[in-house]
Write a protein that holds these residues in place. Structure first.
Motif, PDB file in Angstrom:
ATOM      1  N   ALA A 191      22.475  12.429  13.446  1.00 61.31           N
ATOM      2  CA  ALA A 191      21.070  12.727  13.177  1.00 61.31           C
ATOM      3  C   ALA A 191      20.517  13.732  14.176  1.00 61.31           C
ATOM      4  N   ALA A 192      20.843  13.562  15.459  1.00 64.36           N
ATOM      5  CA  ALA A 192      20.335  14.472  16.488  1.00 64.36           C
ATOM      6  C   ALA A 192      20.887  15.882  16.304  1.00 64.36           C
ATOM      7  N   LEU A 193      22.176  16.014  16.052  1.00 63.65           N
ATOM      8  CA  LEU A 193      22.779  17.333  15.876  1.00 63.65           C
ATOM      9  C   LEU A 193      22.264  18.016  14.612  1.00 63.65           C
ATOM     10  N   ALA A 194      22.104  17.251  13.535  1.00 63.44           N
ATOM     11  CA  ALA A 194      21.600  17.834  12.302  1.00 63.44           C
ATOM     12  C   ALA A 194      20.169  18.342  12.481  1.00 63.44           C
ATOM     13  N   LEU A 195      19.333  17.560  13.142  1.00 66.99           N
ATOM     14  CA  LEU A 195      17.953  17.982  13.373  1.00 66.99           C
ATOM     15  C   LEU A 195      17.916  19.218  14.256  1.00 66.99           C
ATOM     16  N   SER A 196      18.749  19.254  15.290  1.00 64.40           N
ATOM     17  CA  SER A 196      18.816  20.439  16.148  1.00 64.40           C
ATOM     18  C   SER A 196      19.263  21.663  15.350  1.00 64.40           C
ATOM     19  N   GLY A 197      20.287  21.494  14.516  1.00 62.32           N
ATOM     20  CA  GLY A 197      20.735  22.612  13.699  1.00 62.32           C
ATOM     21  C   GLY A 197      19.669  23.094  12.740  1.00 62.32           C
ATOM     22  N   GLY A 198      18.944  22.152  12.114  1.00 61.75           N
ATOM     23  CA  GLY A 198      17.868  22.544  11.214  1.00 61.75           C
ATOM     24  C   GLY A 198      16.776  23.317  11.926  1.00 61.75           C
ATOM     25  N   ILE A 199      16.448  22.906  13.143  1.00 61.05           N
ATOM     26  CA  ILE A 199      15.421  23.610  13.921  1.00 61.05           C
ATOM     27  C   ILE A 199      15.839  25.051  14.202  1.00 61.05           C
ATOM     28  N   PHE A 200      17.065  25.233  14.696  1.00 57.01           N
ATOM     29  CA  PHE A 200      17.483  26.582  15.072  1.00 57.01           C
ATOM     30  C   PHE A 200      17.766  27.462  13.853  1.00 57.01           C
ATOM     31  N   GLN A 201      18.277  26.883  12.764  1.00 60.76           N
ATOM     32  CA  GLN A 201      18.491  27.691  11.564  1.00 60.76           C
ATOM     33  C   GLN A 201      17.161  28.115  10.950  1.00 60.76           C
ATOM     34  N   SER A 202      16.152  27.258  11.038  1.00 63.40           N
ATOM     35  CA  SER A 202      14.830  27.625  10.558  1.00 63.40           C
ATOM     36  C   SER A 202      14.199  28.683  11.464  1.00 63.40           C
ATOM     37  N   LEU A 203      14.383  28.549  12.772  1.00 63.63           N
ATOM     38  CA  LEU A 203      13.849  29.536  13.706  1.00 63.63           C
ATOM     39  C   LEU A 203      14.442  30.918  13.475  1.00 63.63           C
ATOM     40  N   THR A 204      15.767  30.981  13.306  1.00 62.18           N
ATOM     41  CA  THR A 204      16.444  32.261  13.148  1.00 62.18           C
ATOM     42  C   THR A 204      16.465  32.749  11.704  1.00 62.18           C
ATOM     43  N   ARG A 205      16.091  31.872  10.772  1.00 63.81           N
ATOM     44  CA  ARG A 205      16.150  32.174   9.342  1.00 63.81           C
ATOM     45  C   ARG A 205      17.540  32.665   8.942  1.00 63.81           C
ATOM     46  N   ASN A 206      18.553  31.968   9.485  1.00 61.29           N
ATOM     47  CA  ASN A 206      19.932  32.362   9.241  1.00 61.29           C
ATOM     48  C   ASN A 206      20.802  31.103   9.276  1.00 61.29           C
ATOM     49  N   PRO A 207      21.682  30.895   8.278  1.00 63.01           N
ATOM     50  CA  PRO A 207      22.533  29.700   8.282  1.00 63.01           C
ATOM     51  C   PRO A 207      23.534  29.674   9.426  1.00 63.01           C
ATOM     52  N   LEU A 208      23.754  30.814  10.095  1.00 62.41           N
ATOM     53  CA  LEU A 208      24.649  30.854  11.252  1.00 62.41           C
ATOM     54  C   LEU A 208      23.913  30.556  12.562  1.00 62.41           C
ATOM     55  N   GLY A 209      22.610  30.395  12.488  1.00 68.35           N
ATOM     56  CA  GLY A 209      21.827  30.209  13.704  1.00 68.35           C
ATOM     57  C   GLY A 209      21.808  28.776  14.196  1.00 68.35           C
ATOM     58  N   SER A 210      22.968  28.185  14.418  1.00 70.74           N
ATOM     59  CA  SER A 210      23.034  26.816  14.928  1.00 70.74           C
ATOM     60  C   SER A 210      23.381  26.857  16.414  1.00 70.74           C
ATOM     61  N   PRO A 211      23.100  25.777  17.148  1.00 69.92           N
ATOM     62  CA  PRO A 211      23.420  25.763  18.588  1.00 69.92           C
ATOM     63  C   PRO A 211      24.908  25.917  18.873  1.00 69.92           C
ATOM     64  N   ASP A 212      25.783  25.610  17.911  1.00 70.04           N
ATOM     65  CA  ASP A 212      27.213  25.822  18.108  1.00 70.04           C
ATOM     66  C   ASP A 212      27.535  27.309  18.204  1.00 70.04           C
ATOM     67  N   ILE A 213      26.878  28.107  17.373  1.00 65.16           N
ATOM     68  CA  ILE A 213      27.190  29.530  17.283  1.00 65.16           C
ATOM     69  C   ILE A 213      26.468  30.334  18.357  1.00 65.16           C
ATOM     70  N   ILE A 214      25.194  30.041  18.592  1.00 66.39           N
ATOM     71  CA  ILE A 214      24.414  30.864  19.515  1.00 66.39           C
ATOM     72  C   ILE A 214      24.491  30.386  20.956  1.00 66.39           C
ATOM     73  N   GLY A 215      25.373  29.459  21.245  1.00 65.53           N
ATOM     74  CA  GLY A 215      25.733  29.189  22.627  1.00 65.53           C
ATOM     75  C   GLY A 215      24.994  28.080  23.328  1.00 65.53           C
ATOM     76  N   PHE A 216      23.985  27.465  22.704  1.00 67.47           N
ATOM     77  CA  PHE A 216      23.215  26.445  23.410  1.00 67.47           C
ATOM     78  C   PHE A 216      24.047  25.187  23.642  1.00 67.47           C
ATOM     79  N   GLY A 217      24.900  24.854  22.679  1.00 69.83           N
ATOM     80  CA  GLY A 217      25.796  23.710  22.860  1.00 69.83           C
ATOM     81  C   GLY A 217      26.795  23.945  23.972  1.00 69.83           C
ATOM     82  N   VAL A 218      27.333  25.163  24.049  1.00 70.10           N
ATOM     83  CA  VAL A 218      28.271  25.495  25.126  1.00 70.10           C
ATOM     84  C   VAL A 218      27.562  25.491  26.469  1.00 70.10           C
TER      85      VAL A 218
END
Length: 355
Positions: free
Chosen positions: A97-124
């Motif tokens: 639930a936490a990861l999905a909500l985080s992904g939804g927030i960042f994908q909505s912010l970037t307006r891009n399905p690739l804009g998740s914390p895994d891809i843009i480095g926040f998870g790393v």
């Protein structure tokens, strides 16, 4: 005109909604979101109970249910199910639930399905912060790891945003810069691990595989409290982020402050990633896949739909953890394998649309 005539002519008269009104509040819930949420909850329940029957101590599906609801059942079965395996399932739900909500927030912010914390480095970045705390500072408690993950994720987010800034923040530029920063932090993490003792490196590597196997109620309770606070703070984003997706001018005209909303969303998104990373290590690609799957299931035009979104993430992690137990591997290995295939498919479809 009858419903059959409308369907024949292909006219869309909108989605059916459940309306709830009080003297102070009124909201509408699409019927499809309710159905999808109910189906996902059943998936979580069934696979959660099934996963509690897997292990060296053989417990049947029916015995698992009895151990959860009947305090007078066989003490050995209740200890195995309720005290050892039940917290693992709850942690799988929480992490998903936490990861999905985080992904939804960042994908909505970037307006891009690739804009998740895994891809843009926040998870790393969160993983790098925990590695510093665990290996360099020798602090291995949950609170110190949570602080390291939060600081690492926020500093990484700040670096990515500053480097991607050019008058405005382009989602494409943000993703490219995030991939570069992620690669650099990954290299620094590897350098730290080869520079310390074998024991410390093995401890960090085991944690870095992403596992919820050894987590119990002692770790679950503080993590659940933090998640509840962050999720409540994120509730307004369910309304403001879809408005922000229409552009800053439209959002401002509709009473949404773009700068303040982006800052709040970024902090809460990183906090959700840090929460999971500190407890279970990096569980990759759930934040990438869950928002898109939820959006397709509910047929909405935004990844932000909190109930089906979080249930999608919970279902993905619970099912992945059941598979991980059968394969005798950490859950992070399963999510990386599934996520790699999903990422390849997503990139292919993105390329096909632009071609």
């Amino acid at each position: 005109m009858s419903d059959a005539t409308r369907a024949t002519h292909g006219v869309d008269f909108g989605r059916r909604e459940l309306r709830v009104e009080t003297p102070r509040l009124a909201w509408a819930i699409p019927h499809r979101s309710l159905i999808v949420s109910g189906a996902l909850a059943i998936v979580v329940l069934v696979f959660g109970v099934a996963s509690m029957s897997i292990g060296s101590y053989d417990v049947s599906f029916a015995d698992v249910v009895r151990a959860l609801v009947d305090p007078n059942v066989d003490p050995d079965s209740r200890q195995v199910v309720f005290e050892w395996r039940f917290p693992r399932v709850l942690f799988a739900v929480l992490c998903g639930a936490a990861l999905a909500l985080s992904g939804g927030i960042f994908q909505s912010l970037t307006r891009n399905p690739l804009g998740s914390p895994d891809i843009i480095g926040f998870g790393v970045g969160a993983q790098f912060g925990v590695t510093l705390v665990m290996v360099v500072l020798g602090l291995n408690t949950y609170m110190f790891k949570a602080a390291g993950a939060l600081v690492g994720g926020l500093v990484t987010a700040l670096i990515v945003y500053v480097l991607a800034m050019k008058r405005t923040v382009s989602s494409f530029r943000l993703i490219i810069v995030g991939i570069g920063v992620s690669a650099g932090l990954g290299s620094l993490t590897s350098w730290i691990l080869i520079s310390v003792s074998v024991e410390k490196a093995m401890m960090a590597a085991t944690w870095g595989a992403g596992s919820i196997a050894s987590l119990g109620f002692d770790q679950l309770i503080p993590a659940a409290l933090v998640f509840a606070v962050v999720a409540v703070a994120a509730l307004p984003l369910n309304r403001t982020l879809p408005v922000l997706e229409m552009g800053d001018d439209a959002a401002t005209a509709l009473g949404v402050h773009p700068g303040r909303t982006r800052f709040l969303a970024m902090v809460l998104g990183v906090a959700l990633v840090a929460l999971v990373t500190a407890a279970a290590g990096p569980i990759s690609f759930i934040a990438l896949a869950a928002p898109q799957i939820s959006q397709r299931l509910t047929r909405t035009n935004t990844p932000m739909g909190m109930a089906p979104l979080m249930l999608t993430g919970a279902a993905l992690v619970v099912v992945s953890d059941a598979a991980a137990q059968l394969l005798f591997v950490p859950v992070g290995v399963v999510t990386v394998s599934i996520g790699g295939v999903y990422l390849a498919w997503l990139l292919a479809t993105q390329y096909a649309r632009r071609a």
